[in-house]
Design a protein around this motif. Structure first.
Motif, PDB file in Angstrom:
ATOM      1  N   THR A  10      -6.999  10.878  11.374  1.00 34.73           N
ATOM      2  CA  THR A  10      -8.084  10.145  10.744  1.00 34.73           C
ATOM      3  C   THR A  10      -7.517   8.863  10.152  1.00 34.73           C
ATOM      4  OG1 THR A  10      -7.780  11.221   8.587  1.00 34.73           O
ATOM      5  CG2 THR A  10      -9.249  12.318  10.161  1.00 34.73           C
ATOM      6  N   ASP A  11      -8.402   7.964   9.726  1.00 34.16           N
ATOM      7  CA  ASP A  11      -7.933   6.720   9.117  1.00 34.16           C
ATOM      8  C   ASP A  11      -7.172   6.993   7.828  1.00 34.16           C
ATOM      9  OD1 ASP A  11      -8.989   5.248  11.139  1.00 34.16           O
ATOM     10  OD2 ASP A  11     -10.805   4.644  10.070  1.00 34.16           O
ATOM     11  N   ARG A  12      -7.607   7.985   7.052  1.00 32.54           N
ATOM     12  CA  ARG A  12      -6.908   8.312   5.806  1.00 32.54           C
ATOM     13  C   ARG A  12      -5.499   8.817   6.088  1.00 32.54           C
ATOM     14  NH1 ARG A  12      -9.695   9.160   0.952  1.00 32.54           N
ATOM     15  NH2 ARG A  12     -11.881   8.484   1.046  1.00 32.54           N
ATOM     16  N   LEU A  13      -5.364   9.673   7.094  1.00 35.55           N
ATOM     17  CA  LEU A  13      -4.031  10.171   7.437  1.00 35.55           C
ATOM     18  C   LEU A  13      -3.155   9.053   7.982  1.00 35.55           C
ATOM     19  CD1 LEU A  13      -4.930  13.594   9.115  1.00 35.55           C
ATOM     20  CD2 LEU A  13      -3.991  13.213   6.830  1.00 35.55           C
ATOM     21  N   ASP A  14      -3.741   8.143   8.749  1.00 33.24           N
ATOM     22  CA  ASP A  14      -2.964   7.022   9.287  1.00 33.24           C
ATOM     23  C   ASP A  14      -2.489   6.095   8.170  1.00 33.24           C
ATOM     24  OD1 ASP A  14      -3.266   7.988  11.811  1.00 33.24           O
ATOM     25  OD2 ASP A  14      -4.893   6.641  12.377  1.00 33.24           O
ATOM     26  N   VAL A  15      -3.338   5.857   7.163  1.00 36.19           N
ATOM     27  CA  VAL A  15      -2.924   5.015   6.038  1.00 36.19           C
ATOM     28  C   VAL A  15      -1.777   5.665   5.286  1.00 36.19           C
ATOM     29  CG1 VAL A  15      -3.659   4.188   3.766  1.00 36.19           C
ATOM     30  CG2 VAL A  15      -5.094   3.779   5.755  1.00 36.19           C
ATOM     31  N   ALA A  16      -1.875   6.987   5.052  1.00 33.29           N
ATOM     32  CA  ALA A  16      -0.792   7.691   4.359  1.00 33.29           C
ATOM     33  C   ALA A  16       0.504   7.622   5.153  1.00 33.29           C
ATOM     34  CB  ALA A  16      -1.198   9.139   4.104  1.00 33.29           C
ATOM     35  N   LEU A  17       0.410   7.759   6.467  1.00 35.02           N
ATOM     36  CA  LEU A  17       1.607   7.688   7.309  1.00 35.02           C
ATOM     37  C   LEU A  17       2.213   6.288   7.273  1.00 35.02           C
ATOM     38  CD1 LEU A  17       3.515   8.904   9.431  1.00 35.02           C
ATOM     39  CD2 LEU A  17       1.821   8.287  11.174  1.00 35.02           C
ATOM     40  N   LEU A  18       1.380   5.243   7.413  1.00 32.05           N
ATOM     41  CA  LEU A  18       1.891   3.874   7.368  1.00 32.05           C
ATOM     42  C   LEU A  18       2.530   3.558   6.019  1.00 32.05           C
ATOM     43  CD1 LEU A  18      -0.893   1.804   9.188  1.00 32.05           C
ATOM     44  CD2 LEU A  18       1.331   2.473  10.065  1.00 32.05           C
ATOM     45  N   LEU A  19       1.912   4.044   4.953  1.00 34.64           N
ATOM     46  CA  LEU A  19       2.471   3.790   3.627  1.00 34.64           C
ATOM     47  C   LEU A  19       3.826   4.468   3.472  1.00 34.64           C
ATOM     48  CD1 LEU A  19       1.842   2.387   0.959  1.00 34.64           C
ATOM     49  CD2 LEU A  19       0.738   4.494   0.193  1.00 34.64           C
ATOM     50  N   ARG A  20       3.960   5.671   4.009  1.00 36.26           N
ATOM     51  CA  ARG A  20       5.219   6.406   3.902  1.00 36.26           C
ATOM     52  C   ARG A  20       6.329   5.714   4.685  1.00 36.26           C
ATOM     53  NH1 ARG A  20       3.211  10.876   4.960  1.00 36.26           N
ATOM     54  NH2 ARG A  20       3.712  11.124   7.161  1.00 36.26           N
ATOM     55  N   VAL A  21       6.046   5.299   5.911  1.00 39.20           N
ATOM     56  CA  VAL A  21       7.097   4.661   6.709  1.00 39.20           C
ATOM     57  C   VAL A  21       7.421   3.272   6.172  1.00 39.20           C
ATOM     58  CG1 VAL A  21       6.463   5.994   8.755  1.00 39.20           C
ATOM     59  CG2 VAL A  21       5.472   3.733   8.423  1.00 39.20           C
ATOM     60  N   LEU A  22       6.438   2.557   5.631  1.00 40.22           N
ATOM     61  CA  LEU A  22       6.714   1.238   5.083  1.00 40.22           C
ATOM     62  C   LEU A  22       7.590   1.330   3.840  1.00 40.22           C
ATOM     63  CD1 LEU A  22       6.297  -1.814   5.083  1.00 40.22           C
ATOM     64  CD2 LEU A  22       4.168  -1.456   3.821  1.00 40.22           C
ATOM     65  N   LEU A  23       7.328   2.309   2.979  1.00 42.50           N
ATOM     66  CA  LEU A  23       8.181   2.489   1.802  1.00 42.50           C
ATOM     67  C   LEU A  23       9.608   2.834   2.215  1.00 42.50           C
ATOM     68  CD1 LEU A  23       5.751   4.424  -0.561  1.00 42.50           C
ATOM     69  CD2 LEU A  23       6.625   2.104  -0.885  1.00 42.50           C
ATOM     70  N   GLY A  24       9.745   3.672   3.232  1.00 41.65           N
ATOM     71  CA  GLY A  24      11.087   3.978   3.720  1.00 41.65           C
ATOM     72  C   GLY A  24      11.779   2.755   4.289  1.00 41.65           C
ATOM     73  N   TRP A  25      11.034   1.902   5.010  1.00 38.90           N
ATOM     74  CA  TRP A  25      11.618   0.685   5.571  1.00 38.90           C
ATOM     75  C   TRP A  25      12.031  -0.271   4.462  1.00 38.90           C
ATOM     76  CZ3 TRP A  25      10.280  -4.542   5.739  1.00 38.90           C
ATOM     77  CH2 TRP A  25      10.926  -5.306   6.714  1.00 38.90           C
ATOM     78  N   LEU A  26      11.233  -0.370   3.403  1.00 35.68           N
ATOM     79  CA  LEU A  26      11.577  -1.248   2.284  1.00 35.68           C
ATOM     80  C   LEU A  26      12.800  -0.746   1.525  1.00 35.68           C
ATOM     81  CD1 LEU A  26       8.007  -2.045   0.902  1.00 35.68           C
ATOM     82  CD2 LEU A  26       9.528  -3.599   2.125  1.00 35.68           C
ATOM     83  N   ARG A  27      13.036   0.556   1.552  1.00 36.07           N
ATOM     84  CA  ARG A  27      14.231   1.100   0.903  1.00 36.07           C
ATOM     85  C   ARG A  27      15.499   0.828   1.704  1.00 36.07           C
ATOM     86  NH1 ARG A  27      10.859   5.700  -0.023  1.00 36.07           N
ATOM     87  NH2 ARG A  27      11.837   6.726   1.756  1.00 36.07           N
ATOM     88  N   GLY A  28      15.348   0.305   2.890  1.00 43.59           N
ATOM     89  CA  GLY A  28      16.504   0.028   3.722  1.00 43.59           C
ATOM     90  C   GLY A  28      16.747   1.036   4.809  1.00 43.59           C
ATOM     91  N   GLU A  29      15.854   2.033   4.954  1.00 41.28           N
ATOM     92  CA  GLU A  29      16.006   3.052   6.001  1.00 41.28           C
ATOM     93  C   GLU A  29      15.288   2.545   7.247  1.00 41.28           C
ATOM     94  OE1 GLU A  29      14.507   6.648   4.319  1.00 41.28           O
ATOM     95  OE2 GLU A  29      15.643   6.409   2.473  1.00 41.28           O
ATOM     96  N   ARG A  30      15.991   1.811   8.081  1.00 45.33           N
ATOM     97  CA  ARG A  30      15.390   1.084   9.197  1.00 45.33           C
ATOM     98  C   ARG A  30      14.836   1.997  10.272  1.00 45.33           C
ATOM     99  NH1 ARG A  30      14.481  -3.850   7.073  1.00 45.33           N
ATOM    100  NH2 ARG A  30      16.336  -4.614   5.987  1.00 45.33           N
ATOM    101  N   GLY A  31      15.232   3.252  10.284  1.00 43.98           N
ATOM    102  CA  GLY A  31      14.739   4.142  11.320  1.00 43.98           C
ATOM    103  C   GLY A  31      13.292   4.547  11.149  1.00 43.98           C
ATOM    104  N   HIS A  32      12.689   4.243   9.999  1.00 45.78           N
ATOM    105  CA  HIS A  32      11.306   4.646   9.779  1.00 45.78           C
ATOM    106  C   HIS A  32      10.345   3.928  10.716  1.00 45.78           C
ATOM    107  CE1 HIS A  32      11.298   7.374   6.292  1.00 45.78           C
ATOM    108  NE2 HIS A  32      12.409   6.749   5.943  1.00 45.78           N
ATOM    109  N   CYS A  33      10.558   2.627  10.918  1.00 40.88           N
ATOM    110  CA  CYS A  33       9.687   1.847  11.795  1.00 40.88           C
ATOM    111  C   CYS A  33      10.397   0.531  12.103  1.00 40.88           C
ATOM    112  CB  CYS A  33       8.321   1.583  11.145  1.00 40.88           C
ATOM    113  SG  CYS A  33       8.405   0.616   9.627  1.00 40.88           S
ATOM    114  N   SER A  34       9.802  -0.245  12.980  1.00 40.72           N
ATOM    115  CA  SER A  34      10.325  -1.575  13.278  1.00 40.72           C
ATOM    116  C   SER A  34       9.181  -2.574  13.180  1.00 40.72           C
ATOM    117  CB  SER A  34      10.962  -1.621  14.668  1.00 40.72           C
ATOM    118  OG  SER A  34      10.015  -1.282  15.661  1.00 40.72           O
TER     119      SER A  34
END
Length: 388
Positions: free
Chosen positions: A119-143
């Motif tokens: 759903t859109d809500r689940l997709d937003v939660a997933l994007l937020l999770r991977v973006l926070l991981g990417w901002l922490r420096g964990e590049r494997g979360h997304c590109s």
């Protein structure tokens, strides 16, 4: 020097305290916006109409809410998945002081359940999770995709439009040939400009004239074909006019195209495609060039198992198709080239499957060689060039 785990925790604390992170799930009718607010326990969600001004007002309201909780927002990060809307929103947000990112949709890991909830809500939660991981420096979360300028995007349009028109031309010709073959007529080339004048004289093998509805359909298809061919010719003439300008507006792209067209076997269309699709990008080395084209392998290795699953096909499909076609042309036009000699030596006693596999390797090596030529790093040994 901090331990990596300690550094990640410090980075995470900075992201949490001073960074307002916003993600957008975009569709044609609505936008669902979610955020991670420093100092605020909840993660708000807001459904909006597709309006950037409305989005910015919601973000500013969240910024004020963070300030009321004692956390000043020093960094605003907004991200969304690459899709139908392209990069216009990222450019619009960047012009207003936000740090905008466009996430490669295929780089986000999702659950492999056969029937996972989406759903859109689940997709937003997933994007937020991977973006926070990417901002922490964990590049494997997304590109992240590189946001091009409006001028760079516009420069790619003629090549892509011509590719679509050529595909449509082929589809129309094949449909006309199938219509004629269904009536038993095989001696007429429907792509010929004089074919429309022969429709009244055509007869089926039974000696009857063409059925009136089939004849009308063929006339309309031939008219559409002439229109598409005129559009293709117009695109090609405009491109040649840009290349022949005495004071070109874009000297670097035009210089690359002129240099590549000096290579025997490389036409203007291929040179234009390679220049605007890959060579103008800031690619660091030959591995990055091959990866962007999707011409690298996808190994399957675990323990003692070693298997190659073929091309990754994760890059630009236009570059990949064009390079494979150019590799076959090089075998005809560049027989003294070092890469062609390498291919001939490897396939001297090989079968057809081996030749098809190695033509991809030749395309990869050839792409790197042309990239080095465009960057001014040297000419491939034995490469035949036209005079300047």
């Amino acid at each position: 020097m901090l331990h990596p785990f300690t550094a990640n925790r410090a980075t995470a604390a900075f992201v949490q305290e001073s960074t307002l992170v916003v993600v957008i799930e975009m569709s044609q009718s609505t936008w669902l916006v979610g955020g991670s607010l420093p100092g605020v326990e909840r993660q708000p969600l807001k459904k909006l109409e597709p309006d950037p001004d409305r989005l910015l007002s919601v973000v500013n309201r969240w910024r004020d809410e963070c300030r009321e909780c004692g956390h000043d927002v020093e960094r605003l990060v907004i991200a969304y998945e690459a899709g139908r809307d392209g990069f216009w929103l990222a450019r619009w947000l960047a012009a207003r002081g936000a740090e905008a990112h466009v996430i490669h949709a295929s780089s986000v890991a999702v659950s492999r359940d056969r029937r996972r909830a989406k759903t859109d809500r689940l997709d937003v939660a997933l994007l937020l999770r991977v973006l926070l991981g990417w901002l922490r420096g964990e590049r494997g979360h997304c590109s992240m995709a590189v946001t091009p300028s409006i001028e760079d995007e516009d420069a790619r349009r003629p090549t892509r439009e011509r590719e679509n028109l050529v595909s449509e031309r082929t589809r129309i010709i094949n449909r006309m040939k199938a219509s004629l073959a269904r009536l038993g007529i095989r001696d007429l080339n429907p792509a010929h400009r004089k074919a429309v004048g022969r429709l009244d004289d055509l007869c089926t093998p039974e000696g009857a004239a063409l059925p009136p509805l089939a004849k009308s359909e063929l006339r309309r298809d031939m008219t559409r074909l002439r229109f598409i061919e005129d559009q293709i010719k117009e695109i090609e003439q405009e491109r040649m006019a840009r290349l022949d300008e005495a004071a070109p507006r874009e000297e670097r792209p035009n210089g690359m195209i002129r240099l590549l067209t000096r290579v025997v076997g490389v036409g203007v269309e291929t040179a234009d495609m390679l220049t605007h699709e890959i060579f103008l990008r800031d690619l660091g080395d030959r591995r990055a060039v091959a990866r962007y084209a999707g011409l690298t392998g996808s190994p399957d290795e675990s323990g003692s198992k070693r298997r190659e699953r073929g091309l990754s096909r994760a890059g630009n499909p236009r570059v990949r198709r064009g390079m494979v076609q150019l590799a076959w042309r090089f075998l005809v036009f560049q027989k003294d080239c070092a890469l062609v000699r390498w291919f001939r030596a490897r396939t001297a006693e090989a079968g057809a499957r081996r030749r098809v596999s190695l033509i991809v390797a030749l395309a990869r090596k050839l792409l790197v060689a042309l990239w080095r030529l465009a960057m001014g790093a040297g000419i491939l040994e034995g490469l035949k060039m036209r005079p300047a």
